[in-house]
Design an enzyme around this catalytic site. Structure first.
Site, PDB file in Angstrom:
ATOM      1  N   ASN A 190     -18.826   5.501  -5.413  1.00  0.00           N
ATOM      2  CA  ASN A 190     -18.512   4.570  -6.496  1.00  0.00           C
ATOM      3  C   ASN A 190     -18.966   3.151  -6.152  1.00  0.00           C
ATOM      4  OD1 ASN A 190     -16.511   2.391  -7.478  1.00  0.00           O
ATOM      5  ND2 ASN A 190     -16.342   3.989  -9.012  1.00  0.00           N
ATOM      6  N   LYS A 242       0.866  -1.184   0.000  1.00  0.00           N
ATOM      7  CA  LYS A 242       0.000   0.000   0.000  1.00  0.00           C
ATOM      8  C   LYS A 242       0.897   1.226   0.000  1.00  0.00           C
ATOM      9  CE  LYS A 242      -4.441   0.955   0.212  1.00  0.00           C
ATOM     10  NZ  LYS A 242      -5.528   0.141  -0.366  1.00  0.00           N
TER      11      LYS A 242
HETATM   12  P1  NAD Z   1     -16.327   7.245  -2.861  1.00  0.00           P
HETATM   13  O1  NAD Z   1     -15.604   8.409  -2.323  1.00  0.00           O
HETATM   14  O2  NAD Z   1     -16.702   7.175  -4.295  1.00  0.00           O
HETATM   15  O3  NAD Z   1     -17.697   7.015  -2.050  1.00  0.00           O
HETATM   16  C1  NAD Z   1     -17.796   7.105  -0.667  1.00  0.00           C
HETATM   17  C2  NAD Z   1     -19.228   7.535  -0.348  1.00  0.00           C
HETATM   18  O4  NAD Z   1     -19.376   7.511   1.073  1.00  0.00           O
HETATM   19  C3  NAD Z   1     -19.558   8.951  -0.802  1.00  0.00           C
HETATM   20  O5  NAD Z   1     -20.872   8.965  -1.351  1.00  0.00           O
HETATM   21  C4  NAD Z   1     -19.547   9.763   0.489  1.00  0.00           C
HETATM   22  O6  NAD Z   1     -20.435  10.879   0.448  1.00  0.00           O
HETATM   23  C5  NAD Z   1     -20.029   8.710   1.472  1.00  0.00           C
HETATM   24  N1  NAD Z   1     -19.680   8.998   2.855  1.00  0.00           N
HETATM   25  C6  NAD Z   1     -18.560   9.549   3.344  1.00  0.00           C
HETATM   26  N2  NAD Z   1     -18.656   9.676   4.683  1.00  0.00           N
HETATM   27  C7  NAD Z   1     -19.868   9.179   5.018  1.00  0.00           C
HETATM   28  C8  NAD Z   1     -20.571   9.037   6.219  1.00  0.00           C
HETATM   29  N3  NAD Z   1     -20.032   9.411   7.382  1.00  0.00           N
HETATM   30  N4  NAD Z   1     -21.794   8.483   6.187  1.00  0.00           N
HETATM   31  C9  NAD Z   1     -22.360   8.099   5.021  1.00  0.00           C
HETATM   32  N5  NAD Z   1     -21.752   8.219   3.845  1.00  0.00           N
HETATM   33  C10 NAD Z   1     -20.525   8.757   3.849  1.00  0.00           C
HETATM   34  O7  NAD Z   1     -15.435   5.971  -2.437  1.00  0.00           O
HETATM   35  P2  NAD Z   1     -15.563   4.492  -2.988  1.00  0.00           P
HETATM   36  O8  NAD Z   1     -14.528   4.274  -4.027  1.00  0.00           O
HETATM   37  O9  NAD Z   1     -16.973   4.188  -3.258  1.00  0.00           O
HETATM   38  O10 NAD Z   1     -15.076   3.659  -1.716  1.00  0.00           O
HETATM   39  C11 NAD Z   1     -15.939   3.428  -0.620  1.00  0.00           C
HETATM   40  C12 NAD Z   1     -15.215   2.566   0.403  1.00  0.00           C
HETATM   41  O11 NAD Z   1     -14.881   1.315  -0.187  1.00  0.00           O
HETATM   42  C13 NAD Z   1     -13.894   3.169   0.896  1.00  0.00           C
HETATM   43  O12 NAD Z   1     -13.787   2.874   2.258  1.00  0.00           O
HETATM   44  C14 NAD Z   1     -12.841   2.429   0.109  1.00  0.00           C
HETATM   45  O13 NAD Z   1     -11.599   2.350   0.801  1.00  0.00           O
HETATM   46  C15 NAD Z   1     -13.487   1.057  -0.017  1.00  0.00           C
HETATM   47  N6  NAD Z   1     -13.020   0.299  -1.188  1.00  0.00           N
HETATM   48  C16 NAD Z   1     -13.115   0.830  -2.431  1.00  0.00           C
HETATM   49  C17 NAD Z   1     -12.697   0.084  -3.514  1.00  0.00           C
HETATM   50  C18 NAD Z   1     -12.836   0.632  -4.916  1.00  0.00           C
HETATM   51  O14 NAD Z   1     -12.565  -0.118  -5.869  1.00  0.00           O
HETATM   52  N7  NAD Z   1     -13.270   1.863  -5.104  1.00  0.00           N
HETATM   53  C19 NAD Z   1     -12.158  -1.203  -3.345  1.00  0.00           C
HETATM   54  C20 NAD Z   1     -12.084  -1.729  -2.048  1.00  0.00           C
HETATM   55  C21 NAD Z   1     -12.526  -0.965  -0.981  1.00  0.00           C
END
Ligand code: NAD
Length: 399
Positions: free
Chosen positions: A211, A96
């Site tokens: 996302n 990471k």
């Molecule tokens: P993103 O930024 O696109 O979406 C996150 C969403 O969560 C946003 O809509 C935001 O408004 C919302 N959010 C933030 N704080 C919040 C809260 N306190 N309460 C409710 N909603 C809240 O990010 P993402 O890419 O969708 O990733 C989401 C999670 O999944 C992250 O923790 C990331 O580490 C994990 N993740 C993502 C991937 C990937 O491929 N994108 C892969 C593995 C894990």
């Protein structure tokens, strides 16, 4: 987070009867790169890349740009990557990276310089057969494209396989954007099948309609006709409709820049009340540590799907598991992203391009096999799905 991850590894290692030497190999880091990025305008930022374990293949893991990035967080996330790649059977290791920066305070020119310097510093330590970084929080295909360009200029490599998460024109893979959300749907659907619950209806709520959450919702709406999305939230607000929400409409609303606080046609629900809704499943797709001793007693669901990394803290995990809640662990539930990253790297290395259908087919195969293995292990040894996934990963890392 590092303490929690190490505690989980130690507990599982004990259950598996591993030697002290084997445990030490799981806990140690192969290499740590800590350096400073100095922009030409005088701004400096601490930067990191931790390579945890490459026993199963090249190191793999994202690069995060966030003010709170620190070495212990990067170590924990690198360790989780080794466990995740092993749990789903990828021939990859775990790493990471990150820079302690708020990218919103940088201009486009500064962001590009930051990305290029990060790649240039690490160029001797990464590469298509060594360590393949990818996007993570606040990094996207535009940033990764700069990093690839810098790496290729410095090393002469032209495979485009040194990073994944690239734009399509730079060798990115079809299906990558939706992969994590789509993967979560595959894992939950397969689990319901194994539990013989697949023909019943399922109501669910999504925390974090970004996302991952939005693709979970739209793919589920397309593929799972008896699932009903009842509530969804973002950082500002949540929306609720007992009759069901249209996941595509919510997706389009968010994509056009809207906040759920302004979404019409549904009642409001706060993020905290969303956890207490009377639905069958809670999909946690926002942040880590959101279910804690402060709110765990209000959780009424049968299933929790961990799409974010570590959204249920250790105490809440113990409490909810004892209560009979089925927690689908992050290292399998959200592995869709790293699986399609692996497929992107594989396409680059072999100079081929898969159709989106082919990417999705392979993604489904990996996750169905991983879910089956986790489920059968948990039944055989009478442990939770989390313990089962960890045990499978640790066995693969130490065998
Ligand atoms: P993103 O930024 O696109 O979406 C996150 C969403 O969560 C946003 O809509 C935001 O408004 C919302 N959010 C933030 N704080 C919040 C809260 N306190 N309460 C409710 N909603 C809240 O990010 P993402 O890419 O969708 O990733 C989401 C999670 O999944 C992250 O923790 C990331 O580490 C994990 N993740 C993502 C991937 C990937 O491929 N994108 C892969 C593995 C894990």
């Amino acid at each position: 987070m590092l303490e929690t991850v190490h505690a989980l590894i130690k507990k599982t290692a004990k259950q598996l009867g591993l030697s002290e030497q084997q445990l030490e190999l799981l806990l140690k880091f192969d290499a740590e790169h800590t350096f400073e990025i100095n922009l030409s305008d005088g701004k400096t930022f601490p930067a990191f890349r931790v390579q945890h374990n490459n026993k199963r293949g090249p190191y793999k893991g994202g690069v995060r740009f966030h003010l709170e990035v620190n070495i212990d967080e990067v170590r924990a996330l690198a360790t989780l990557m080794s466990l995740k790649t092993a749990a789903v059977g990828l021939p990859l290791g775990g790493a990471k990276g990150g820079v302690a920066v708020n990218p919103r305070e940088l201009s486009g020119v500064q962001l590009e310089e930051l990305a290029r310097q990060y790649a240039a510093h690490l160029a001797p330590h990464i590469g298509p057969k060594v360590d393949i970084p990818a996007p993570d929080v606040n990094t996207d295909s535009r940033i990764i494209d700069w990093m690839v360009e810098e790496y290729e200029t410095l090393t002469g490599d032209n495979s485009h396989a040194s990073f994944t998460g690239k734009s399509l024109s730079k060798g990115g893979s079809l299906g990558r954007e939706a992969a994590t959300g789509r993967g979560g749907v595959t894992v939950l659907a397969r689990l319901l099948e194994l539990l013989h619950k697949d023909s019943s209806s399922l109501t669910y709520a999504i925390q974090g309609y970004g996302n991952v959450g939005a693709f979970f919702g739209t793919v589920a709406q397309h593929e799972q006709s008896n699932w009903k999305l009842i509530a969804a939230s973002d950082s500002r607000s949540g929306v609720y409709n007992e009759a069901g929400l249209d996941a595509h409409d919510l997706f389009n609303f968010k994509a056009s820049g809207g906040s759920l606080a302004n979404y019409k046609g549904a009642r409001r629900v706060s993020n905290n009340d969303l956890f207490g809704l009377d639905v069958d499943a809670l999909v946690l797709a926002a942040l880590g540590d959101v279910i804690t001793p402060k709110n765990m007693e209000g959780v009424k669901v049968t299933y929790i799907v961990e799409m974010a990394n570590g959204p249920v803290d250790n105490k809440a995990y113990q409490y909810l598991t004892n209560k009979g809640v089925i927690i689908v662990p992050d290292i399998v539930a959200n592995a869709g992203g790293v699986i399609v990253s692996y497929l992107e790297w594989w396409q680059n290395m072999n100079k081929v391009r898969f159709s989106e259908k082919e990417v999705n087919r392979r993604l489904k195969t990996y996750l169905t096999e991983a879910t089956d293995a986790m489920y059968h292990y948990s039944r055989k040894y009478k442990v939770s799905l989390t313990e089962a996934a960890l045990a499978i990963a640790i066995k693969r890392l130490t065998d």
